[in-house]
Design a protein around this motif. Structure first.
Motif, PDB file in Angstrom:
ATOM      1  N   CYS A   1      51.288  11.093 -49.029  1.00 47.71           N
ATOM      2  CA  CYS A   1      51.066  12.138 -48.034  1.00 47.71           C
ATOM      3  C   CYS A   1      50.729  13.456 -48.729  1.00 47.71           C
TER       4      CYS A   1
ATOM      5  N   GLU B   1      50.946  16.288 -47.605  1.00 47.44           N
ATOM      6  CA  GLU B   1      51.847  17.353 -47.167  1.00 47.44           C
ATOM      7  C   GLU B   1      53.200  17.251 -47.872  1.00 47.44           C
ATOM      8  N   CYS B   2      53.845  16.100 -47.750  1.00 47.20           N
ATOM      9  CA  CYS B   2      55.216  15.981 -48.253  1.00 47.20           C
ATOM     10  C   CYS B   2      55.325  15.088 -49.477  1.00 47.20           C
TER      11      CYS B   2
ATOM     12  N   CYS C   1      51.421  11.262 -43.960  1.00 44.39           N
ATOM     13  CA  CYS C   1      52.376  10.306 -43.434  1.00 44.39           C
ATOM     14  C   CYS C   1      52.462  10.523 -41.925  1.00 44.39           C
TER      15      CYS C   1
ATOM     16  N   CYS D   1      54.087  13.981 -40.925  1.00 43.03           N
ATOM     17  CA  CYS D   1      53.273  15.165 -41.210  1.00 43.03           C
ATOM     18  C   CYS D   1      52.028  15.197 -40.343  1.00 43.03           C
TER      19      CYS D   1
HETATM   20 ZN   LIG Z   1      54.222  13.746 -45.111  1.00 40.72          ZN
END
Ligand SMILES: [Zn+2]
Ligand SMILES: [Zn+2]
Ligand SMILES: [Zn+2]
Ligand SMILES: [Zn+2]
Ligand SMILES: [Zn+2]
Ligand SMILES: [Zn+2]
Length: 210
Positions: free
Chosen positions: A166, A168-169, A191, A194
């Motif tokens: 992901c 983002e995370c 994911c 996110c």
């Molecule tokens: Zn994520």
């Protein structure tokens, strides 16, 4: 013999079949006797007495005609005098059969060729033609000792398994199947959580703007 030849008799000429008589008239070669003028290169008819010659299947050849009969190396175009290395229907000097990238000799070593028949060692072939990971930009190569490359393909892009996470995370996304566990949004790998969060954020922006 009806007319015993005068002078020293050497035998019948292996060329013309006539008697070879007299000192200096004959040449002994290939277990036969020839008139000096009959001992010639099978190809160009040059006289071979006192010359280097090569015997192939009981025929004599001058040096240049002999060399011309030899197979040429596909790399350096020179005749191959010793062992011929054959690969893909071509002949090579063993020392000329090398990787086009690292120039390592590949005699007896696994190799592969690209679409234009350029010879590569396996490592360089993978380095050159392996798919690139769209995250880190590195080549996606088989694990040491493995034949097959394991990669993830999603959104028409390739990923190392470890790079497929992901954006983002950083959650590592599932490697099972294409885009399983992955919720791409605008070409971004996200994911589920996110992705949902971003969609919410986007729609929130849209609402406030209106
Ligand atoms: Zn994520
Ligand atoms: Zn003769
Ligand atoms: Zn010749
Ligand atoms: Zn060569
Ligand atoms: Zn190489
Ligand atoms: Zn990567």
């Amino acid at each position: 013999m009806n007319h015993p030849p005068s002078g020293e008799y050497f035998g019948r000429c292996g060329g013309c079949g006539e008697d070879v008589v007299g000192d200096g008239a004959g040449v002994v070669a290939l277990d036969r006797v020839f008139h000096v003028g009959c001992f010639v290169c099978s190809t160009c008819r040059a006289q071979l007495r006192g010359q280097h010659f090569y015997a192939v299947e009981r025929r004599a050849y001058c040096e240049s005609c002999y060399v011309a009969t030899l197979e040429k190396c596909s790399t350096c175009s020179q005749p191959i005098l010793d062992r011929i290395l054959r690969a893909m229907g071509k002949a090579y000097h063993p020392g000329c059969f090398t990787c086009v990238v690292c120039h390592r000799g590949l005699d007896g070593i696994p190799f592969t060729v690209d679409a234009t028949s350029q010879i590569h060692c396996i490592e360089d072939f993978h380095r050159k033609f392996a798919p690139r990971c769209s995250v880190c930009g590195g080549a996606i190569m088989p694990e040491p000792g493995q034949e097959e490359t394991v990669r993830i393909v999603a959104l028409d892009r390739s990923f190392h398994i470890g790079c497929y996470k992901c954006e983002e995370c950083g959650l590592l996304l599932s490697s099972e199947g294409e885009c399983q566990g992955c919720y791409p949004l605008d070409g971004h790998i996200l994911c589920k959580a996110c992705s949902a969060w971003r969609i919410q954020e986007l729609s929130a922006t849209v609402t406030t703007d209106c």
